[in-house]
Design a protein around this motif. Structure first.
Motif, PDB file in Angstrom:
ATOM      1  N   UNK A 125      68.727  -1.737  96.393  1.00 25.65           N
ATOM      2  CA  UNK A 125      69.952  -2.201  95.406  1.00 25.65           C
ATOM      3  C   UNK A 125      69.935  -3.724  95.295  1.00 25.65           C
ATOM      4  N   UNK A 126      69.003  -4.382  96.116  1.00 27.65           N
ATOM      5  CA  UNK A 126      68.997  -5.990  95.724  1.00 27.65           C
ATOM      6  C   UNK A 126      68.097  -6.326  94.721  1.00 27.65           C
ATOM      7  N   UNK A 127      67.164  -5.385  94.254  1.00 20.47           N
ATOM      8  CA  UNK A 127      66.198  -5.616  93.187  1.00 20.47           C
ATOM      9  C   UNK A 127      66.761  -6.112  91.891  1.00 20.47           C
ATOM     10  N   UNK A 146      73.378  -7.707 100.424  1.00 21.42           N
ATOM     11  CA  UNK A 146      73.500  -6.298 100.789  1.00 21.42           C
ATOM     12  C   UNK A 146      74.379  -6.038 101.757  1.00 21.42           C
ATOM     13  N   UNK A 147      74.511  -6.884 102.940  1.00 18.84           N
ATOM     14  CA  UNK A 147      75.263  -6.837 104.025  1.00 18.84           C
ATOM     15  C   UNK A 147      77.024  -6.958 103.611  1.00 18.84           C
ATOM     16  N   UNK A 148      77.006  -7.707 102.535  1.00 21.14           N
ATOM     17  CA  UNK A 148      78.281  -8.096 101.903  1.00 21.14           C
ATOM     18  C   UNK A 148      78.781  -7.019 100.959  1.00 21.14           C
ATOM     19  N   UNK A 149      77.769  -6.743 100.071  1.00 17.55           N
ATOM     20  CA  UNK A 149      78.221  -5.726  98.861  1.00 17.55           C
ATOM     21  C   UNK A 149      78.317  -4.412  99.117  1.00 17.55           C
ATOM     22  N   UNK A 150      77.177  -3.845  99.994  1.00 14.12           N
ATOM     23  CA  UNK A 150      76.935  -2.527 100.274  1.00 14.12           C
ATOM     24  C   UNK A 150      77.289  -1.999 101.548  1.00 14.12           C
ATOM     25  N   UNK A 151      78.190  -2.759 102.285  1.00 13.18           N
ATOM     26  CA  UNK A 151      78.561  -2.480 103.753  1.00 13.18           C
ATOM     27  C   UNK A 151      79.339  -1.021 103.617  1.00 13.18           C
ATOM     28  N   UNK A 180      68.377   0.323 110.087  1.00 13.01           N
ATOM     29  CA  UNK A 180      68.418   1.423 109.112  1.00 13.01           C
ATOM     30  C   UNK A 180      69.224   1.139 107.910  1.00 13.01           C
ATOM     31  N   UNK A 181      70.299   0.396 108.022  1.00 15.00           N
ATOM     32  CA  UNK A 181      71.213   0.234 106.991  1.00 15.00           C
ATOM     33  C   UNK A 181      70.569  -0.623 105.853  1.00 15.00           C
ATOM     34  N   UNK A 182      69.780  -1.596 106.170  1.00 14.53           N
ATOM     35  CA  UNK A 182      68.891  -2.527 105.413  1.00 14.53           C
ATOM     36  C   UNK A 182      67.928  -1.665 104.765  1.00 14.53           C
ATOM     37  N   UNK A 183      67.169  -0.991 105.551  1.00 15.71           N
ATOM     38  CA  UNK A 183      65.830  -0.314 105.179  1.00 15.71           C
ATOM     39  C   UNK A 183      66.483   0.716 103.829  1.00 15.71           C
ATOM     40  N   UNK A 184      67.661   1.259 103.933  1.00 13.09           N
ATOM     41  CA  UNK A 184      68.167   2.540 102.960  1.00 13.09           C
ATOM     42  C   UNK A 184      68.718   1.730 101.857  1.00 13.09           C
ATOM     43  N   UNK A 185      69.318   0.408 101.965  1.00  9.72           N
ATOM     44  CA  UNK A 185      69.878   0.007 100.874  1.00  9.72           C
ATOM     45  C   UNK A 185      69.455  -1.240 100.052  1.00  9.72           C
ATOM     46  N   UNK A 186      68.449  -1.900 100.870  1.00 14.19           N
ATOM     47  CA  UNK A 186      67.723  -3.070 100.152  1.00 14.19           C
ATOM     48  C   UNK A 186      67.101  -2.788  98.684  1.00 14.19           C
TER      49      UNK A 186
END
Length: 463
Positions: free
Chosen positions: A400-402, A376-381, A392-398
């Motif tokens: 998209x790791x599913x 997520x940190x790599x692809x959704x930054x 906050x960033x991890x919570x909102x985008x995780x």
């Protein structure tokens, strides 16, 4: 292909037979609640094209034979609008990650409580980031129901078949056309409940309520007509619409009346007797997924139950609908849920809370979580706002790791899957109790009569 089908049913040891012309018999239905169904589910998701198609077709037909049939909740909602049933709120549950294990947990909770009035759904956006198209989603749900011994109508719903406002602004017909294509795909797969969401097109800058809602109700009526054209014989798909975008300003009775007046008038253009919506989604203070604070925890929500009660009452008494629908409810505090039946809320949508339970379970492998977060940190930054903390960033985008890690999530160690499934089952059971949907299997059976819909035999099997 026949050889593939024979291999797929072999684990059932004669409890399932498939003839050369595709006729299925299940002399021992109890055998479906065993590991053979696990193998079918896996093939339906991860098999190559021939195995996948055969497994999905076989699961559908097994469901038709033993009584796990996709169905519309429309007639139950119409009965509610007529005052014939009341006292419960239907949970609409979005299954995102660990789909098979999550669905099994849901059906276990339902079987133990004789719950029948519940919906399983997935939104247009979720299909993309969880990598679950409609045919796969339905196959997995049927497999989970068979595995846990559930019998009864299976209410599968397309949640937020939503118009993207930015895309609509530059290409309105293209964006609505994409929703029409999705409707056709979803109905063919067994989605007999669809929530149209063109509330993103409401223009609050317009001077009158009718003008504000005009594009919303015009496009909703247009999409309703498409749904009616696609529904199988004997099925009246339950259609929902929305007057206020979730996360926006709270909805009002006046907006509901303006929307319904325009929608019903527009619907007449589709022909006399064209059936409309059965429920209406409103905004009463929630936000999808909740609002993450800097430390990653969720801010408390100020939900206005008076809005829900007033709009539900008007929806029923003036328009014969089942009532109002509340989105973004899964991150509410537990003490809020028993208030929904008391206010006459027809349906609530629950999604992110279950995803949070999976990620935050002590049984979720830390190494996999680290791998997903690194991805997520790599692809959704690019989605990280300047004001976002990392939490906050991890919570909102995780979420998209599913999809990218779907296989890994399905393949967790058995003890981890079992433990997380138990935690999910506990929350599903809690919601069934608080929303008063335990012991609703009987009332569902009274109003819902699923029809036998057979899928075409896969081309490879015919050849």
């Amino acid at each position: 292909m026949q050889e593939i089908v024979n291999k797929l049913v072999r684990p059932f040891g004669g409890a399932v037979t498939v003839s050369a012309d595709g006729a299925i018999a299940v002399p021992k239905a109890a055998a479906l609640a065993d590991s053979g169904t696990d193998q079918l589910a896996d093939a339906a998701v991860f098999g190559d094209a021939a195995w996948r198609d055969a497994a999905r077709w076989l699961l559908w037909e097994l469901g038709q034979v033993v009584g796990v049939r996709p169905a519309s909740i429309h007639d139950l909602y119409m009965a509610r609008g007529q005052g014939k049933v009341h006292g419960f709120t239907v949970p609409a549950i979005n299954i995102r990650g660990m789909a098979y294990d999550s669905a099994r947990a849901l059906f276990r909770a339902a079987v133990k409580r004789e719950a029948g009035a519940f919906i399983i759904e997935i939104a247009r956006s979720e299909m993309a980031y969880t990598d679950q198209r409609p045919a796969e989603y339905v196959a997995v749900l049927i497999a989970a129901a068979l595995r846990e011994g559930f019998r009864g109508p299976l209410f599968v719903q397309g949640d937020h078949f939503q118009a993207n406002a930015k895309k609509y602004a530059t290409d309105p017909e293209g964006e609505i056309g994409a929703i029409k294509v999705l409707i056709k795909e979803a109905v063919a797969a067994g989605f007999y409940n669809i929530d149209i969401d063109t509330s993103t097109l409401v223009d609050l800058k317009q001077p009158t309520l009718d003008a504000q809602q005009k594009v919303n109700y015009e496009r909703a009526a247009e999409l309703t007509e498409v749904i009616r054209a696609e529904e199988p014989a004997g099925v009246t798909i339950s259609v929902g619409a929305e007057i206020g975008e979730v996360g926006g300003k709270n909805s009002t009775v006046e907006e509901l009346r303006a929307y319904m007046a325009g929608y019903l008038e527009e619907l007449k253009k589709g022909g006399a007797g064209l059936k409309g919506i059965s429920k209406i989604s409103v905004q009463s203070g929630t936000t999808h997924g909740g609002v993450p604070l800097p430390d990653g925890t969720i801010a408390k929500v100020k939900l206005d139950f008076n809005v829900l009660e007033q709009l539900s009452e008007v929806a029923r008494t003036e328009f014969g609908l089942s009532g109002a629908v509340q989105h973004g409810a899964s991150t509410l505090p537990n003490e809020a849920f028993d208030k929904f039946p008391k206010t006459g809320t027809a349906e609530i949508h629950l999604a992110t809370g279950f995803q949070n339970m999976i990620y935050e379970s002590k049984h979720f492998p830390q190494a996999l979580k680290d791998e997903i977060y690194k991805y997520i940190k790599s692809k959704m930054i690019g989605e990280k706002k300047d004001s976002d903390t990392e939490e906050q960033f991890i919570y909102k985008t995780r979420k998209k790791g599913l999809g990218p890690f779907k296989k890994e999530l399905w393949s967790l160690p058995e003890d981890a899957r079992r433990a997380i499934g138990k935690e999910l089952e506990g929350q599903f059971a809690f919601l069934f109790e608080k929303l008063n949907v335990k012991n609703t299997a009987g009332i569902v059976a009274k109003y819902i009569k699923p029809v036998d819909v057979s899928l075409p035999v896969p081309e490879a099997l015919r050849s």
